[in-house]
Design an enzyme around this catalytic site. Sequence first.
Site, short mmCIF file in Angstrom:
data_model
loop_
_atom_site.label_atom_id
_atom_site.label_comp_id
_atom_site.label_asym_id
_atom_site.label_seq_id
_atom_site.Cartn_x
_atom_site.Cartn_y
_atom_site.Cartn_z
N GLU A 169 0.87 -1.17 0.00
CA GLU A 169 0.00 0.00 0.00
C GLU A 169 0.91 1.23 0.00
OE1 GLU A 169 -3.78 1.41 2.74
OE2 GLU A 169 -1.99 0.61 3.73
N GLU A 184 -7.97 11.49 2.86
CA GLU A 184 -8.29 10.58 3.96
C GLU A 184 -8.42 11.41 5.24
OE1 GLU A 184 -6.56 6.68 6.37
OE2 GLU A 184 -5.55 7.38 4.55
#
Length: 221
Positions: free
Chosen positions: A114, A208
């Site tokens: 990721e 985010e």
Amino acid sequence: MKFFATIAALVVAAVAAPVAEADAEASSPMLIERAGPGGINYVQNYNGNLGQFTYNENAGTYSMYWTNGVSGDFVVGLGWSTGAARSITYSSSYTASGGSYLSVYGWINSPQAEYYIVESYGSYNPCGAGQSGVTQLGTVVSDGATYTVCTDERVNEPSITGTSTFKQYWSVRQTKRTSGTVTTGNHFAYWAKYGFGNSYNFQVMAVEAFSGTGSASVTVS
């Protein structure tokens, strides 16, 4: 636990992000039948309802806002169903306190990883000094700035293939900005020295948030 705690989870395209005391099921991402600017064909919508997420894929724009009452982590954005070492141009009005990132975000299939290229953030720097479990990897210069690079290993955490062990790769811009061009290939080449692969899953320009307050309006091309 690393980066406070874990959040995650999609079957086809996952979000496994550092958050404060939160775990939840993810909303499904969407492939767009008619591509937007720059070939954009992917909507990332992980718990977007927590940030009042709205988007216009044909225009390459999206927006959201959140308050101190945000009840978990959300990751939203627009991008591509298959990542690449592409240059991503964006502009935004982004303000955040607490835990939040404005970043290029995506996954690698093999070896599974990721990644974040963080352009701006609230009060939490994921590569900051003293972060537990973080391995500092130096710096990379790209697009007129220096980025601090670090990595972290997630053990038995949710991922794009279910529960697995994988690395997180981070580049965090030392001088925050909210518009510009991100040459992702410069970061990928640096990370490759530490095991980063090139089997790309999705790639988005994302916001985010998992604490604090904030808002953003973003255009991606």
